[in-house]
Design a protein around this motif. Structure first.
Motif, PDB file in Angstrom:
ATOM      1  N   ALA A  26      29.663  45.012  35.889  1.00  0.00           N
ATOM      2  CA  ALA A  26      28.991  46.130  36.551  1.00  0.00           C
ATOM      3  C   ALA A  26      29.553  46.467  37.925  1.00  0.00           C
ATOM      4  N   GLY A  27      30.339  45.563  38.526  1.00  0.00           N
ATOM      5  CA  GLY A  27      30.863  45.812  39.863  1.00  0.00           C
ATOM      6  C   GLY A  27      30.100  45.072  40.947  1.00  0.00           C
ATOM      7  N   LEU A  60      39.550  38.033  42.409  1.00  0.00           N
ATOM      8  CA  LEU A  60      39.895  38.157  40.991  1.00  0.00           C
ATOM      9  C   LEU A  60      39.606  39.560  40.473  1.00  0.00           C
ATOM     10  N   MET A  61      38.468  40.119  40.879  1.00  0.00           N
ATOM     11  CA  MET A  61      38.095  41.456  40.412  1.00  0.00           C
ATOM     12  C   MET A  61      38.993  42.535  41.006  1.00  0.00           C
ATOM     13  N   LEU A  62      39.374  42.364  42.258  1.00  0.00           N
ATOM     14  CA  LEU A  62      40.246  43.346  42.888  1.00  0.00           C
ATOM     15  C   LEU A  62      41.614  43.357  42.215  1.00  0.00           C
ATOM     16  N   LEU A  69      41.545  51.546  42.777  1.00  0.00           N
ATOM     17  CA  LEU A  69      41.093  51.434  44.160  1.00  0.00           C
ATOM     18  C   LEU A  69      41.401  52.703  44.952  1.00  0.00           C
ATOM     19  N   GLN A  70      40.424  53.164  45.751  1.00  0.00           N
ATOM     20  CA  GLN A  70      40.599  54.293  46.663  1.00  0.00           C
ATOM     21  C   GLN A  70      40.182  53.837  48.063  1.00  0.00           C
ATOM     22  N   ALA A 163      36.503  48.525  41.453  1.00  0.00           N
ATOM     23  CA  ALA A 163      37.605  48.361  42.398  1.00  0.00           C
ATOM     24  C   ALA A 163      37.139  48.526  43.839  1.00  0.00           C
ATOM     25  N   ASN A 164      36.440  49.635  44.131  1.00  0.00           N
ATOM     26  CA  ASN A 164      36.039  49.900  45.507  1.00  0.00           C
ATOM     27  C   ASN A 164      35.004  48.907  46.014  1.00  0.00           C
ATOM     28  N   MET A 165      34.041  48.555  45.161  1.00  0.00           N
ATOM     29  CA  MET A 165      33.041  47.587  45.598  1.00  0.00           C
ATOM     30  C   MET A 165      33.654  46.206  45.771  1.00  0.00           C
ATOM     31  N   SER A 166      34.644  45.863  44.959  1.00  0.00           N
ATOM     32  CA  SER A 166      35.332  44.575  45.124  1.00  0.00           C
ATOM     33  C   SER A 166      36.068  44.532  46.449  1.00  0.00           C
ATOM     34  N   ALA A 167      36.741  45.652  46.810  1.00  0.00           N
ATOM     35  CA  ALA A 167      37.446  45.706  48.095  1.00  0.00           C
ATOM     36  C   ALA A 167      36.457  45.555  49.250  1.00  0.00           C
TER      37      ALA A 167
END
Length: 243
Positions: A26-27, A60-62, A69-70, A163-167
């Motif tokens: 889910a992020g 790992l997720m990133l 990713l943005q 991607a963005n939430m992982s960053a």
């Protein structure tokens, strides 16, 4: 060594496995699901050992979702996270163990209300800064930083969200680690607890790769929020009984 029994370590790994799997799909979710369970297993597992595990998971997720990713959208949330880190560090230096339990319970319940409240703020610079600050503050004290930042990404597509939430979570986790170090909540015991619990995160992340398009996250939300609410109330009761 860790002051935990073998059963507690096993249960902690299972809680982290479930939380890591949920976040991989889910992020976000390792904090929302695992933190309340870890608190019920042993308050020693919160917040530093879980924050350290979150760092491993977000890296790992990133790596898995880097193509979506943005960075431009994440920078405002990261800027807000600086303020959240400072406030969290001050809070931890001022509160007692009893005060920590009360703060944990209150912030967990706030997170549940945010997740269940139906708010749909737009993904813009102002909201990103506010969400970043709130998420880092809550994540440092309770290891549950997902709800505020998840609110502004709830209408976006899966790969972008992950991607963005992982960053954001990766940078916010380092902010949290800095605040925990300064306030004395991260030491040798917490590192040992991290060492015996991170296998659950690795297995959960691997499992999420198999379930990423199969797990009905919306159907699981009431269960996750229910667990979080129970743990929040339990923390409040423990804190109030210690006054």
């Amino acid at each position: 060594m860790t002051d935990l029994s073998l059963l507690q370590i096993l249960l902690a790994n299972l809680a982290l496995l479930a939380g890591a799997c949920l976040q991989g799909v889910a992020g976000y979710g390792i904090g929302t699901l695992a933190a309340p369970l870890l608190f019920l297993i042993s308050p020693m597992l919160i917040p530093a050992p879980l924050v350290l595990n979150a760092v491993v998971l977000t890296i790992l997720m990133l790596l898995r979702n880097r193509g979506a990713l943005q960075v431009r959208e994440v920078r405002f949330a990261i800027g807000g996270g600086v303020g959240g880190m400072i406030l969290a560090g001050i809070t931890l230096m001022l509160i007692s163990p009893t005060g920590f339990e009360l703060a944990f319970g209150i912030l967990i319940l706030i997170g549940v209300l945010l997740s269940a409240g139906g708010l749909r703020p737009a993904l813009n610079a102002r909201n990103s800064i506010l969400a970043g600050a709130a998420s880092t503050y809550m994540g440092t004290i309770t290891a549950v930083g997902g709800p505020p930042i998840a609110l502004i990404y709830q209408n976006e597509k899966g790969p972008l969200v992950r991607a963005n939430m992982s960053a954001f979570f990766l940078v916010a986790s380092f902010f949290s680690i800095a605040a925990l170090l300064v306030s004395g909540y991260l030491g040798q015991r917490e590192l040992q607890l991290f060492a015996v619990t991170f296998p659950g995160v690795l297995i959960g992340f691997w499992l999420s790769g198999k379930l990423v398009n199969r797990m009905p996250f919306d159907g699981l939300r009431p269960v996750i929020l229910g667990i979080a609410a129970i743990a929040g109330v339990a923390a409040l009761v423990r804190g109030l009984m210690s006054l």
